[in-house]
Design an enzyme around this catalytic site. Structure first.
Site, mmCIF file in Angstrom:
data_model
loop_
_atom_site.group_PDB
_atom_site.id
_atom_site.type_symbol
_atom_site.label_atom_id
_atom_site.label_comp_id
_atom_site.label_asym_id
_atom_site.label_seq_id
_atom_site.Cartn_x
_atom_site.Cartn_y
_atom_site.Cartn_z
ATOM 1 N N ASP A 202 15.650 20.962 -27.357
ATOM 2 C CA ASP A 202 15.160 22.098 -28.116
ATOM 3 C C ASP A 202 16.298 22.931 -28.699
ATOM 4 O OD1 ASP A 202 13.120 23.597 -29.068
ATOM 5 O OD2 ASP A 202 12.472 24.424 -27.145
ATOM 6 N N HIS B 148 12.276 26.542 -35.171
ATOM 7 C CA HIS B 148 12.208 25.754 -33.935
ATOM 8 C C HIS B 148 12.524 24.323 -34.326
ATOM 9 C CE1 HIS B 148 9.254 28.666 -32.004
ATOM 10 N NE2 HIS B 148 9.040 28.903 -33.280
HETATM 11 ZN ZN LIG Z 1 10.382 26.852 -30.074
#
Ligand SMILES: [Zn+2]
Ligand SMILES: [Zn+2]
Length: 587
Positions: free
Chosen positions: A334, A462
């Protein structure tokens, strides 16, 4: 009406032929539905007994005969009420239910009789179906289809309904295409990562631990560690900063983020701690926001890029769990990028380039790129959705990647780019996802000060490039059929002394390899050399170093490559150099 591709018509027509064959075998059969699917078709049945694999052969024979008899697909349009009466009489409760559903959907039509339904008849089999179908069964090449498996399926996919028996078939226009498809299927089975995981001692998922929660064994952990180290190094080179965050957190976090409302079906039940509710984290994002928020940020600091190999937990139905590729606890690669509107375009281009570059290192050469737009259920302003979608399109244009638009498939807080990789068998796997989010910065009230000293809200991106380590390693194992390149291989070298006499020299070589960071094992000579070589090959070990009298005297090793076979004798330093280069090259 949408034009249905010819191959789909063929596949769906075969579902009718299958149903006709089932009716012959079980006159009391009750029929569910039978659509065309990717590569074939299925039909759901409620039968007086459980089917066994041998039944498929009998049914195939019957289908061949029905095809040969060349029955037309006869179409008729009748009123819903007449169809209802006839299907009731034929004791077909599922078809009756479908007609009633149709009537409910068309409530606006005042007289129920005005609703028309389409009925198709093939031989003795009558189905409620709007088609289209072939003109007659004779158009089907009986050598170009095959019934493949039986499984259970809930009526209408709802666990509260009765479990029906589903028969699957694959079908193509020509026997050649069918043959190619079946060969590919067989190859895929051989490469099944769940099987490879067992054979190569990489990971396990004991029932007692719970579904979808893999445990990494030492050899699997090596693969994962190599990927993690490489990933971290590349991220640091690109200006990302590594962080760590906890696995649980107060439910308030996910109330603010909106996940409690929009993502509830994937959340696990809360844990009570000191009379407060905590949740297993479904996402890493809020934690990254808290790091951002921990101090004042100026436009000069932006873009800020935080990355984390963050393990998240999401509920998946037990029926969809599958090895490492569909799990309940997984580690996302991530990262979150906080940037200004002025940075947005260039940051997106950088992420896409980074993703492609990273995936190439793992041997993936072809991609499918999708841009997913605003879904029905969404938050945020129309203006921001438009801005974000435009930014993603413009970034894709700059990277010159071809892409398709997936309408309505964006996440609830913003549009996204997905990159799917094609593996060595031509199958697609979702890996990279890049999402623009105006929502969380607003919800968590994060700011930076602009050049004029005014407070502004940053844009948040993101992104996960590999997707999750679990899934990616599952895909990687199947892509390589377990034959991992040297840098990822859990055991890179096996030393094989020809006989007991050479074990001491073998151990010296083994120690030297370990001292040079080459993952080596030594197998002593209690078994024949031939057998040990075969077993090393089966364990997909890249190199076997065989040592005997000649090698000991000359201080060499006889090198055997997993794929190329015998490479001849080499000074140990030369082999070390060769291995080191191969590891650096990641080939
Ligand atoms: Zn995220
Ligand atoms: Zn049909």
């Amino acid at each position: 009406m949408k034009k249905v591709p010819k191959i789909e018509i063929l596949r769906h027509s075969l579902a009718h032929v299958l149903a006709a064959a089932v009716l012959e075998m079980f006159p009391e059969a009750k029929f569910g539905i039978g659509p065309a699917i990717e590569n074939g078709f299925y039909y759901d049945f409620d039968l007086p007994r459980t089917l066994i694999p041998e039944d498929l052969e009998i049914l195939e024979e019957k289908m061949h005969r029905i095809i040969k008899e060349n029955h037309p697909f006869e179409k008729a349009q009748v009123s819903a009420s007449l169809a209802l009466k006839n299907f009731k009489k034929a004791k077909q409760p599922y078809k009756v239910e479908l007609i009633k559903d149709l009537q409910k959907e068309n409530k606006s039509v005042k007289q129920k009789d005005n609703i028309q339904v389409i009925i198709y008849k093939t031989g003795n089999f009558v189905d409620l179906c709007s088609g289209p179908h072939l003109d007659s069964t004779g158009e089907i090449n009986p050598k170009a289809f095959k019934l493949t498996k039986i499984s259970g399926a809930y009526w209408k996919g709802n666990e509260k309904n009765k479990m029906l028996q589903r028969i699957y078939g694959v079908a193509f226009e020509t026997p050649k295409e069918l043959g190619q498809y079946l060969a590919k299927l067989e190859e895929a089975e051989k490469r099944d990562h769940r099987q490879l995981g067992k054979e190569l001692d990489l990971f396990s998922m004991p029932e007692i631990v719970g579904g979808g929660l893999p445990i990494w064994h030492p050899r699997g952990a090596v693969i994962r560690k190599e990927i993690e180290d490489f990933w971290k190094k590349r991220h640091e080179e690109k200006g990302y900063q590594l962080i760590y965050s906890p696995h649980i957190g107060n439910a308030k976090i996910w109330k603010i983020s909106g996940h409690l409302d929009f993502y509830q079906e994937h959340l696990y039940s809360p844990i009570d701690i000191d009379n407060e509710q905590y949740l297993l984290k479904p996402m890493n994002c809020p934690f990254h926001i808290f790091v951002y928020q921990s101090r004042m940020r100026s436009y000069k600091d932006l873009p800020i890029k935080f990355c984390e190999l963050g393990t998240v937990y999401r509920y998946e139905k037990s029926g969809v769990l599958h090895g490492l590729t569909r799990v309940r606890g997984f580690t996302q690669d991530d990262a979150h990028i906080f940037c200004t509107p002025a940075n947005l375009d260039s940051e997106l281009v950088k992420i896409i380039d980074f993703a492609v570059d990273l995936l190439k290192t793992f041997g993936f050469q072809s991609y499918e790129v999708y841009l997913s737009t605003q879904p029905d259920k969404f938050i945020g302003s129309a203006k921001n959705w438009e801005l974000a979608t435009k930014a993603l399109k413009s970034a894709l244009k700059k990277t010159k990647l071809k892409y398709k638009i997936d309408p309505g498939e964006g996440v609830f807080y913003g549009p996204k780019i997905d990159i799917k990789i094609k593996d060595s068998l031509g199958r697609s796997w979702q890996c990279t996802t890049i999402q623009i989010d105006f929502n969380l910065p607003e919800k968590f009230k994060i700011f930076y000060t602009d050049a004029k000293g005014k407070k502004q809200q940053p844009i948040m991106i993101h992104r996960a490039l590999l997707g999750s380590l679990e899934r990616f390693i599952g895909v990687l194992l199947e892509h390589y059929g377990g034959n991992l390149p040297l840098w990822l291989s859990p055991v890179q070298v096996e030393v094989l002394p020809i006989s007991e006499k050479f074990e001491k020299y073998g151990k010296e070589i083994h120690s030297l390899l370990l001292a040079n960071n080459i993952r080596s094992i030594i197998r002593e000579s209690s078994e024949s050399l031939g057998k040990r070589i075969r077993e090393a090959q089966n364990k997909k070990i890249n190199y076997m170093l065989i040592v005997g009298e000649k090698e000991r005297k000359a201080k060499t090793v006889a090198v055997r490559d997993r794929e190329k076979g015998d490479l001849g004798a080499m000074k140990i330093e030369k082999f070390l150099g060769k291995a080191r280069q191969e590891i650096i090259d990641k080939k």
